[in-house]
Every structure is written in structure tokens, then in C-alpha cells.
Design a protein around this motif. Structure first.
Motif, PDB file in Angstrom:
ATOM      1  N   GLN A 123       5.893  10.281   0.716  1.00 63.17           N
ATOM      2  CA  GLN A 123       4.950   9.171   0.587  1.00 63.17           C
ATOM      3  C   GLN A 123       5.459   7.970   1.371  1.00 63.17           C
ATOM      4  O   GLN A 123       6.666   7.785   1.541  1.00 63.17           O
ATOM      5  CB  GLN A 123       4.712   8.799  -0.877  1.00 63.17           C
ATOM      6  CG  GLN A 123       5.898   8.211  -1.610  1.00 63.17           C
ATOM      7  CD  GLN A 123       5.535   7.863  -3.058  1.00 63.17           C
ATOM      8  OE1 GLN A 123       4.711   8.511  -3.686  1.00 63.17           O
ATOM      9  NE2 GLN A 123       6.175   6.829  -3.576  1.00 63.17           N
ATOM     10  N   MET A 124       4.527   7.195   1.879  1.00 61.73           N
ATOM     11  CA  MET A 124       4.846   6.046   2.713  1.00 61.73           C
ATOM     12  C   MET A 124       4.300   4.775   2.067  1.00 61.73           C
ATOM     13  O   MET A 124       3.141   4.727   1.656  1.00 61.73           O
ATOM     14  CB  MET A 124       4.236   6.213   4.104  1.00 61.73           C
ATOM     15  CG  MET A 124       4.398   5.009   5.020  1.00 61.73           C
ATOM     16  SD  MET A 124       5.997   4.948   5.821  1.00 61.73           S
ATOM     17  CE  MET A 124       5.718   6.116   7.166  1.00 61.73           C
ATOM     18  N   GLN A 125       5.165   3.768   1.986  1.00 67.02           N
ATOM     19  CA  GLN A 125       4.766   2.477   1.443  1.00 67.02           C
ATOM     20  C   GLN A 125       4.803   1.441   2.561  1.00 67.02           C
ATOM     21  O   GLN A 125       5.757   1.384   3.350  1.00 67.02           O
ATOM     22  CB  GLN A 125       5.700   2.063   0.307  1.00 67.02           C
ATOM     23  CG  GLN A 125       5.191   0.918  -0.534  1.00 67.02           C
ATOM     24  CD  GLN A 125       6.007   0.740  -1.820  1.00 67.02           C
ATOM     25  OE1 GLN A 125       6.995   1.439  -2.033  1.00 67.02           O
ATOM     26  NE2 GLN A 125       5.590  -0.186  -2.659  1.00 67.02           N
ATOM     27  N   THR A 126       3.764   0.628   2.640  1.00 65.16           N
ATOM     28  CA  THR A 126       3.644  -0.410   3.659  1.00 65.16           C
ATOM     29  C   THR A 126       3.607  -1.771   2.986  1.00 65.16           C
ATOM     30  O   THR A 126       2.853  -1.984   2.034  1.00 65.16           O
ATOM     31  CB  THR A 126       2.368  -0.208   4.498  1.00 65.16           C
ATOM     32  OG1 THR A 126       2.419   1.076   5.132  1.00 65.16           O
ATOM     33  CG2 THR A 126       2.231  -1.289   5.563  1.00 65.16           C
ATOM     34  N   GLU A 161       0.846  -1.188   0.000  1.00 64.87           N
ATOM     35  CA  GLU A 161       0.000   0.000   0.000  1.00 64.87           C
ATOM     36  C   GLU A 161       0.885   1.242   0.000  1.00 64.87           C
ATOM     37  O   GLU A 161       1.857   1.313   0.752  1.00 64.87           O
ATOM     38  CB  GLU A 161      -0.911   0.023   1.225  1.00 64.87           C
ATOM     39  CG  GLU A 161      -1.928  -1.098   1.267  1.00 64.87           C
ATOM     40  CD  GLU A 161      -2.763  -1.051   2.533  1.00 64.87           C
ATOM     41  OE1 GLU A 161      -3.939  -0.634   2.456  1.00 64.87           O
ATOM     42  OE2 GLU A 161      -2.232  -1.415   3.592  1.00 64.87           O
ATOM     43  N   THR A 162       0.533   2.208  -0.833  1.00 65.31           N
ATOM     44  CA  THR A 162       1.269   3.467  -0.894  1.00 65.31           C
ATOM     45  C   THR A 162       0.323   4.607  -0.564  1.00 65.31           C
ATOM     46  O   THR A 162      -0.755   4.722  -1.154  1.00 65.31           O
ATOM     47  CB  THR A 162       1.887   3.696  -2.283  1.00 65.31           C
ATOM     48  OG1 THR A 162       2.775   2.604  -2.590  1.00 65.31           O
ATOM     49  CG2 THR A 162       2.654   5.004  -2.325  1.00 65.31           C
ATOM     50  N   GLN A 163       0.704   5.423   0.381  1.00 65.88           N
ATOM     51  CA  GLN A 163      -0.095   6.573   0.790  1.00 65.88           C
ATOM     52  C   GLN A 163       0.719   7.839   0.572  1.00 65.88           C
ATOM     53  O   GLN A 163       1.865   7.943   1.020  1.00 65.88           O
ATOM     54  CB  GLN A 163      -0.503   6.441   2.258  1.00 65.88           C
ATOM     55  CG  GLN A 163      -1.455   5.274   2.493  1.00 65.88           C
ATOM     56  CD  GLN A 163      -1.585   4.916   3.957  1.00 65.88           C
ATOM     57  OE1 GLN A 163      -0.608   4.958   4.692  1.00 65.88           O
ATOM     58  NE2 GLN A 163      -2.788   4.548   4.379  1.00 65.88           N
ATOM     59  N   GLY A 188       6.562  -4.474  11.496  1.00 68.05           N
ATOM     60  CA  GLY A 188       6.173  -3.833  10.246  1.00 68.05           C
ATOM     61  C   GLY A 188       7.378  -3.552   9.369  1.00 68.05           C
ATOM     62  O   GLY A 188       8.513  -3.467   9.849  1.00 68.05           O
ATOM     63  N   VAL A 189       7.119  -3.430   8.057  1.00 66.66           N
ATOM     64  CA  VAL A 189       8.149  -3.063   7.075  1.00 66.66           C
ATOM     65  C   VAL A 189       7.590  -1.946   6.204  1.00 66.66           C
ATOM     66  O   VAL A 189       6.477  -2.065   5.672  1.00 66.66           O
ATOM     67  CB  VAL A 189       8.555  -4.260   6.187  1.00 66.66           C
ATOM     68  CG1 VAL A 189       9.573  -3.818   5.133  1.00 66.66           C
ATOM     69  CG2 VAL A 189       9.129  -5.391   7.031  1.00 66.66           C
ATOM     70  N   HIS A 190       8.348  -0.870   6.052  1.00 71.57           N
ATOM     71  CA  HIS A 190       7.869   0.311   5.335  1.00 71.57           C
ATOM     72  C   HIS A 190       8.996   0.931   4.496  1.00 71.57           C
ATOM     73  O   HIS A 190      10.180   0.650   4.721  1.00 71.57           O
ATOM     74  CB  HIS A 190       7.345   1.370   6.313  1.00 71.57           C
ATOM     75  CG  HIS A 190       6.308   0.867   7.260  1.00 71.57           C
ATOM     76  ND1 HIS A 190       4.952   0.914   6.989  1.00 71.57           N
ATOM     77  CD2 HIS A 190       6.424   0.293   8.501  1.00 71.57           C
ATOM     78  CE1 HIS A 190       4.290   0.401   8.011  1.00 71.57           C
ATOM     79  NE2 HIS A 190       5.152   0.014   8.932  1.00 71.57           N
ATOM     80  N   LYS A 191       8.598   1.767   3.569  1.00 69.92           N
ATOM     81  CA  LYS A 191       9.551   2.591   2.816  1.00 69.92           C
ATOM     82  C   LYS A 191       9.008   4.012   2.774  1.00 69.92           C
ATOM     83  O   LYS A 191       7.823   4.220   2.478  1.00 69.92           O
ATOM     84  CB  LYS A 191       9.746   2.073   1.388  1.00 69.92           C
ATOM     85  CG  LYS A 191      10.800   2.890   0.609  1.00 69.92           C
ATOM     86  CD  LYS A 191      11.049   2.334  -0.782  1.00 69.92           C
ATOM     87  CE  LYS A 191       9.989   2.744  -1.767  1.00 69.92           C
ATOM     88  NZ  LYS A 191      10.366   2.441  -3.169  1.00 69.92           N
ATOM     89  N   ILE A 192       9.875   4.966   3.071  1.00 75.67           N
ATOM     90  CA  ILE A 192       9.479   6.373   3.005  1.00 75.67           C
ATOM     91  C   ILE A 192      10.295   7.058   1.920  1.00 75.67           C
ATOM     92  O   ILE A 192      11.499   6.834   1.784  1.00 75.67           O
ATOM     93  CB  ILE A 192       9.662   7.070   4.378  1.00 75.67           C
ATOM     94  CG1 ILE A 192       9.036   8.460   4.345  1.00 75.67           C
ATOM     95  CG2 ILE A 192      11.121   7.111   4.808  1.00 75.67           C
ATOM     96  CD1 ILE A 192       8.902   9.096   5.721  1.00 75.67           C
ATOM     97  N   THR A 193       9.619   7.847   1.095  1.00 76.10           N
ATOM     98  CA  THR A 193      10.263   8.570  -0.002  1.00 76.10           C
ATOM     99  C   THR A 193       9.994  10.057   0.184  1.00 76.10           C
ATOM    100  O   THR A 193       8.837  10.475   0.283  1.00 76.10           O
ATOM    101  CB  THR A 193       9.719   8.108  -1.365  1.00 76.10           C
ATOM    102  OG1 THR A 193       9.899   6.691  -1.494  1.00 76.10           O
ATOM    103  CG2 THR A 193      10.440   8.815  -2.499  1.00 76.10           C
ATOM    104  N   VAL A 194      11.080  10.829   0.257  1.00 69.06           N
ATOM    105  CA  VAL A 194      10.984  12.281   0.437  1.00 69.06           C
ATOM    106  C   VAL A 194      11.609  12.958  -0.769  1.00 69.06           C
ATOM    107  O   VAL A 194      12.818  12.873  -0.964  1.00 69.06           O
ATOM    108  CB  VAL A 194      11.694  12.747   1.724  1.00 69.06           C
ATOM    109  CG1 VAL A 194      11.527  14.254   1.915  1.00 69.06           C
ATOM    110  CG2 VAL A 194      11.179  11.982   2.932  1.00 69.06           C
TER     111      VAL A 194
END
Length: 426
Positions: A83-86, A75-77, A174-180
Motif C-alpha cells: 500500500q502507498m500513502q501520499t 491518502e492511502t491506496q 512529493g512525500v510518500h510511505k510504502i508498506t509491504v
């Protein structure tokens, strides 16, 4: 003019106090990530992203009912400025629920108004470590390769925890990716993968010593801090003295380390650590252990809620074990509940290698002996024995003949760690 001088002096005082506070945090190994910290914006983005991602979570299925789509889900929000990807959200939500952790409790810790803490680690990796203000959860940046390894083996990890619910493996939350995006032309956008883990050393307010054990000797010494120093030091193999005194829990502990290390060996993993924290059991903790309400809570915590009520034999057996611990007189072989033979609830304990968990937060990582409490968990499970590690092994074998070092085959690593545990547990 006097007002300006007064304001200047006040500013200098604040800066001096801030510098002194930073020096103290540096000694303790943590920094508060406030407005003056380089990672403040990133920490705020992470909090906002997690707040939204966790709010959107629906009621997760039990671990045994997870489907392939749950593991593949991404999921990308999109938020203002990032933006944050879960990844595999339903899976980790189910893992949290299996620990008795509500989504509200988890979200509250991660998205609190309190500042995150940055943990300064002596790890050889370039990862950044953040801790929630209540010190309950770690957030650690990971490489894309490490995240890919975790996600590809996530079904096996979940199966292991479902098979052995009281495993000592670190619990991934949890595992996430953050893109700035970066709006300048100097650098590209910032991308960070990060994982969230339950801290093995939680709560830590009574822990007196901490160890990172790999079962080898080379490079496994840390200079201890002076007596009475506020500095938090994680010691290593060569610092460890004495024994881990568990009494009736000994056989369960040794066998669970064997089961967990065998699982990591099957993934071709090495260089993981067995964390051990120690504290003396205080009078209030010793008194609480004998209360009937505590024993009922421990039995409920240790059994799945849908397994029915046949807990009386377990409860009575544990009361006799607690009395045996306090008297120091062995009785009936002194085996923990996880190794009892037979059918019914006790047979289920045996089949899934359970034990009666303490009535305590973070119960899966806590083992109580007669006089001491131990916080135990296996962490750093991302290093595979590929060609780089094989070359490192041969180099160290030539450079340090006859010495034991961490870079050995997963089979040898597993056996050596288990031998360390057996030789130092009673």
C-alpha cells in the motif's frame, strides 16, 4: 551433450558480462535496479503506486491559495502486495506546477518502463538513493523523524518559495510511505518513507565537475578521479579551486544564498550543503543566448503568467547585460535583474528577488556566467541543532582545536557558508 555445454557456456558468458557491468556501475556510483537487484520488487511497487497516486491528482490550486486542509491531506491506496500513502498531495502538485512541470511529464519520468538507478552515496546516513532513468528526479528514503520535520515545516517552506520563487533550495516534489507486508514469521512488514526531489544536476551530460560545499575544512576532501576516468566524483570544500565567475549575476547569487540560509537558520537547521556543478558554455549555448526568441522565453519563464505583459524593460535590460558579459566591459554597475530598483515588473523582480532565468531545463538551479554554466542548489536540510549535535560540537571543539568543522550552531553555519560564497564568487 554439446548443446548442454553450449548453453552452459552461454550462461557463463552472460554472468561474466553482468559481473563486469556491475563493477562498472559500482565505479560510477550507480546500479541499474533490474530483475537481479535486491530492490527490484520495491522499485516496481513504488512505480505502480506513484502511477496511481499521480493519476488521481486533480488540478492543484496556486501556491498562494493552498489551505490548511491541503497540508494535512493524507491518502492511502491499497494495491496487490503493498500500500502507498501520499502526504500533502495538493501542496506538492502545486509546487510542481510552479516550476512549469506538468503532471504527465512528472508521472512519465517516475513511472517509466525504464529501470530506476540506485545511487551509491558517501553520505553518513543510512538512506537509499534512487534516480529516475532520465536522471531528473531523486527518490531518497527518510526516517519518520525527518519526514515529520519536513511536513510540519512545509507551510513555511512553501511560503519561502512563494516569497522567493527563484530560491536555490532543493525542490521537494512529493512525500510518500510504502508498506509491504511480509508473509513469513521471520520479519515484520517493510515500511519506508521516501521523498522525491528535483535533481540539481539535471541535465548532467555536459557537467565537468561537481562539488558538495559546507564552508568548512575538516573532513572536506575527496580524492579526485584520474583525468579521462568515467567515474563520477562529487568533490568537497578543500578540492575547490578558482572562482565562481558570474559577472552581473554575482550579487543576486550571494544575496539568495543569504536569504535561503537565513530561512534554514530560522528552522534551527545546520549541516546542509551547497551543490555546485560546472561546465563550459558551448558554442551552441553562447549563440542561443543572443536570440530574441530565447530572451522572450526567458522573460516568460521568469514571470508568473498572471502578472501581465510589462516585460519589455526587463528584456531590453537583459540584452544589454548579455552584450556586456561577452565584451567583458562593465556597464552601469552590472547588476542582475533581481536587484533593479523601481516599480512595475522591475519592482516586482526586486521585491521577490528574482532574476531572468535561463531558457533551460531545471532553470531555477542554473546560473550562467560569461563563459561557464553553474548548477547550484542547497540540499540536505533535515539536521536540527538538538542536544546530540550540541554534544558533537563540544567534542569536536576539544578534539580539533582551531579547525573548522560542520557541527556548529545554525547561526555560525549560515554565516560561514555565506562567507565562503562571497570569497569565491566574482
Amino acid at each position: 551433450m554439446p548443446a548442454k555445454k553450449k548453453a552452459s557456456a552461454s550462461g557463463a558468458t552472460r554472468r561474466r558480462r553482468w559481473w563486469q557491468l556491475r563493477m562498472l556501475w559500482s565505479m560510477l556510483g550507480v546500479f541499474e535496479i533490474n530483475q537481479n537487484h535486491d530492490f527490484y520488487d520495491l522499485a516496481c511497487f513504488i512505480k505502480t503506486g506513484l502511477q496511481t497516486a499521480l493519476t488521481d491528482n486533480l488540478d492543484p490550486p496556486p501556491l498562494e491559495q493552498l489551505t490548511a486542509d491541503c497540508f494535512k491531506k493524507q491518502e492511502t491506496q491499497v494495491h496487490e502486495g503493498f500500500q502507498m500513502q501520499t502526504f500533502s498531495g495538493p501542496v506538492f502538485s502545486s509546487l510542481r506546477r510552479s516550476l512549469g512541470l506538468s503532471e504527465e511529464e512528472y508521472r512519465s519520468s517516475l513511472s517509466s518502463d525504464d529501470f530506476y538507478l540506485q545511487f551509491i552515496s558517501n553520505s553518513k546516513s543510512k538512506a537509499d538513493f534512487f534516480i529516475t532513468h532520465d536522471k531528473r528526479f531523486f527518490l531518497k528514503t527518510q526516517s519518520h523523524r525527518e519526514v515529520k520535520f519536513l511536513l510540519s515545516n512545509l507551510p513555511l517552506y512553501v511560503d519561502h518559495l512563494n516569497r522567493y520563487p527563484h530560491s536555490l533550495l532543493v525542490r521537494f516534489m512529493g512525500v510518500h510511505k510504502i508498506t509491504v507486508p511480509n508473509h513469513t514469521k521471520v520479519t515484520s512488514e517493510t515500511k519506508k518513507y521516501f521523498i522525491i526531489m528535483q535533481s540539481v544536476f539535471f541535465p548532467d551530460d555536459r557537467i565537468s565537475s561537481r562539488y558538495d560545499i559546507k564552508g568548512c575544512e575538516l573532513g572536506r576532501w575527496t580524492a579526485p578521479t584520474p583525468q579521462g576516468s568515467p567515474v563520477i566524483s562529487v568533490l568537497k570544500d578543500n578540492n575547490f579551486q578558482g572562482q565562481i565567475t558570474l559577472g552581473p549575476e554575482r550579487s543576486w547569487f550571494e544575496e539568495q544564498v543569504e536569504l535561503d540560509s537565513a530561512f534554514l537558520r530560522s528552522l534551527n537547521v545546520l549541516d546542509y550543503s551547497l551543490l555546485i556543478g560546472q561546465q563550459a558554455l558551448h558554442l551552441d549555448e553562447l549563440d542561443q543566448r543572443h536570440s530574441l526568441a530565447t530572451l522572450v522565453n526567458r522573460t516568460t519563464k521568469s514571470l508568473d503568467l498572471d502578472e501581465g505583459p510589462p516585460t519589455r524593460p526587463l528584456l531590453e535590460r537583459q540584452r544589454s547585460l548579455d552584450e556586456e558579459q561577452d565584451s567583458g566591459v562593465p556597464g552601469g554597475g552590472g547588476v542582475p535583474l533581481g536587484t533593479l530598483p523601481g516599480g512595475g515588473a522591475e519592482g516586482e523582480f526586486h521585491a521577490r528577488h528574482r532574476r531572468l532565468l535561463p531558457d533551460f531545463q531545471n532553470a531555477v538551479h542554473v546560473l550562467d556566467g560569461p563563459q561557464r554554466r553553474y548548477f547550484v542548489g542547497i540540499i540536505d536540510v533535515f539536521t536540527q541543532y538538538g542536544w546530540r549535535k550540541r554534544l558533537e560540537h563540544w567534542y569536536k571543539a576539544l578534539r580539533f582545536p582551531g579547525r573548522s568543522f560542520s557541527t556548529v550552531s545554525p547561526h555560525a553555519y549560515s554565516l560561514r557558508l555565506c562567507q565562503w560564497v562571497r570569497s569565491r564568487t566574482q
